[in-house]
Design a protein around this motif. Structure first.
Motif, PDB file in Angstrom:
ATOM      1  N   ASN A 233       0.814  -1.516  -0.045  1.00  0.00           N
ATOM      2  CA  ASN A 233       0.099  -0.168  -0.144  1.00  0.00           C
ATOM      3  C   ASN A 233       0.794   1.213  -0.051  1.00  0.00           C
ATOM      4  O   ASN A 233       0.521   2.028  -0.720  1.00  0.00           O
ATOM      5  N   GLN A 236       2.463   1.563  -3.423  1.00  0.00           N
ATOM      6  CA  GLN A 236       1.372   2.179  -4.448  1.00  0.00           C
ATOM      7  C   GLN A 236       1.237   3.556  -4.245  1.00  0.00           C
ATOM      8  O   GLN A 236       1.108   4.446  -5.318  1.00  0.00           O
ATOM      9  N   ALA A 237       0.900   3.889  -3.179  1.00  0.00           N
ATOM     10  CA  ALA A 237       0.544   5.368  -2.723  1.00  0.00           C
ATOM     11  C   ALA A 237       1.805   6.328  -3.084  1.00  0.00           C
ATOM     12  O   ALA A 237       1.506   7.370  -3.731  1.00  0.00           O
TER      13      ALA A 237
END
Ligand code: ZN
Length: 456
Positions: A233, A236-237
């Motif tokens: 995550n 991805q961010a």
């Protein structure tokens, strides 16, 4: 055999193989499934496929389509059946860099698509270990996945149009290159993943994407899977969703790899969770490696990761990928295994693996586990080496039970074939199975297309 003579008349005698000439078509590459086909047919065009199916329909002869023969579930078993090899339908009918579409026949090899797209600065992003043999018709018929699904989706997400020959020889033309087309039922998506039981895919319109101009690839060690999900995550961010691959290789996998392929030994002491992570950019001049290093440094600081190696050259990158892509090879080196292909919600993988460890131990205390996973999309290849293959069915059943109990699927990317039919009977929604049977009998009333596959 009158039938074979008629087939010779349709596609040429040299393309109707029988007896010793069918050697190489009578088994899967793993050696797990064996059969003797009546004949192997090698048509060269959609018209010839159509003529063959019309004759098979008339005579009630079973037909099993086959592409690159890279399957794992007995999906091309063809005892006493006609095997329909699509390998001679190998033309790229058109290539349009402007609309980023390519029209490929069923026998085009995946790697050919990769290189043709690369010549135009594009990519066909579906990829997996068998890319040098797998063919368009096969990867669509199984809705294959592989290592880049986290970014680009499975085969279905990359297909815009299809040409399909139906059981009675009619050709269904769904060869649109449209991104939006709501004209009734989605027959394209019905045919994709149907494993040749509803029709024979002869060509497809496929979607390409801009080729990344640079990659950043790292191998990262962590203590557990929740840390890995947090890292996914964060990356991805931090990259604007540019994670191309996020592949899990546990310590056991690394140990087996080091034993069987010492040149691919893990560059650090394997952690419980090791992940091959790859990000990419299409922006000229951007350096994805710096960004990934910064994100990994942050993760290191908060104790999310314990080890990390970032590839500094294409050679190093290839080596990291080879560690991952050797999976099939090192898994099937020991032929007595139970291999599975499941999908789970991303936050339930750890629970699944903990439960399975207990279940496996209870069933067979000497059994060994081998796990490899496309962690970014929740797809685990959970394999077990039982001390006695008599336990295989019970292990398979336990995997399916634990998977379904956690909201997962017992069939993620390899297809159902024959190996998961019993599991279909046990776990697939009974109404969904009724609907599938109704579709099957409407499209193939004589049941000649890949009989005994998918449906229990
Ligand atoms: Zn896979």
């Amino acid at each position: 055999m009158e039938l074979l003579d008629r087939l010779r008349g349709l596609i040429g005698p040299e393309h109707v193989l029988t007896g010793a000439d069918t050697a190489g078509f009578g088994q899967e590459w793993t050696g797990h499934y064996h059969w003797s086909p009546l004949a192997v047919l090698r048509p060269a065009s959609t018209a010839e496929v159509s003529a063959v199916l019309a004759l098979a329909h008339e005579t009630g002869t079973p037909v099993v389509p086959v592409g690159g023969n890279t399957g794992l579930n007995g999906g091309t078993m063809a005892e006493g059946a006609l095997m329909l090899s699509l390998s001679r339908l190998n033309r790229l009918r058109s290539f349009n860099a402007e609309t980023r579409t390519v029209v490929a026949e069923a026998g085009v090899i995946l790697e050919t698509l990769h290189s043709r797209a690369a010549e135009a600065g594009l990519a066909f992003p579906l990829t997996f270990g068998a890319k040098g043999s797998a063919m368009v018709g096969g990867f669509l018929s199984t809705n294959a996945g592989g290592s880049n699904v986290v970014r680009y989706g499975s085969a279905r997400a990359l297909c815009l149009g299809l040409e399909v020959v139906l059981a009675d020889g009619r050709v269904m033309d769904l060869m649109t290159e449209l991104h939006k087309d709501n004209t009734g039922y989605d027959l394209r998506d019905l045919m994709i993943g149907a494993e040749g039981t509803l029709g024979v895919i002869t060509a497809a319109v496929l979607r390409m994407v801009p080729a990344p101009s640079a990659y950043a690839t790292a191998l990262v060690g962590m203590r557990d899977l929740p840390s890995a999900l947090a890292l996914l995550n964060a990356v991805q961010a931090g990259t604007g969703g540019m994670v191309e691959a996020f592949e899990f290789m546990p310590d056991r996998y690394m140990e087996r790899l080091a034993r069987l392929k010492p040149e691919l030994t893990c560059p650090f002491d394997p952690a419980p969770v090791n992940v091959l992570i790859e990000t990419a950019t299409t922006i000229a001049g951007e350096a994805p490696q710096e960004r990934l290093e910064a994100l990994l440094a942050d993760a290191f600081e908060v104790g999310q990761i314990s080890e990390a190696i970032v590839a500094n050259s294409e050679t190093q990158r290839r080596k990291l990928w080879e560690m991952r892509e050797s999976a099939a090879e090192i898994t099937f080196t020991t032929p007595d295994l139970v291999d599975t292909d499941i999908a789970l919600p991303l936050d339930r993988l750890e629970t699944f693996l903990m439960r399975m460890k207990k279940r496996l131990h209870a069933l067979d205390p000497q059994a060994e586990e081998l796990v490899i996973a496309h962690l970014g999309d929740g797809n685990i290849h959970y394999c077990a080496y039982p001390s006695d293959m008599a336990q295989a069915a019970a292990i398979r059943a336990a995997v399916a039970e634990e998977t379904v109990a956690l909201g997962g699927s017992f069939s993620a990317e390899h297809g159902v074939g024959v190996s998961k039919r019993a599991t279909m009977a046990r776990h697939k929604d009974p109404v969904a199975l009724e609907v599938m049977r109704a579709i099957k009998s409407a499209l193939d009333p004589k049941g000649i297309l890949n009989p005994g596959k998918v449906l229990p």
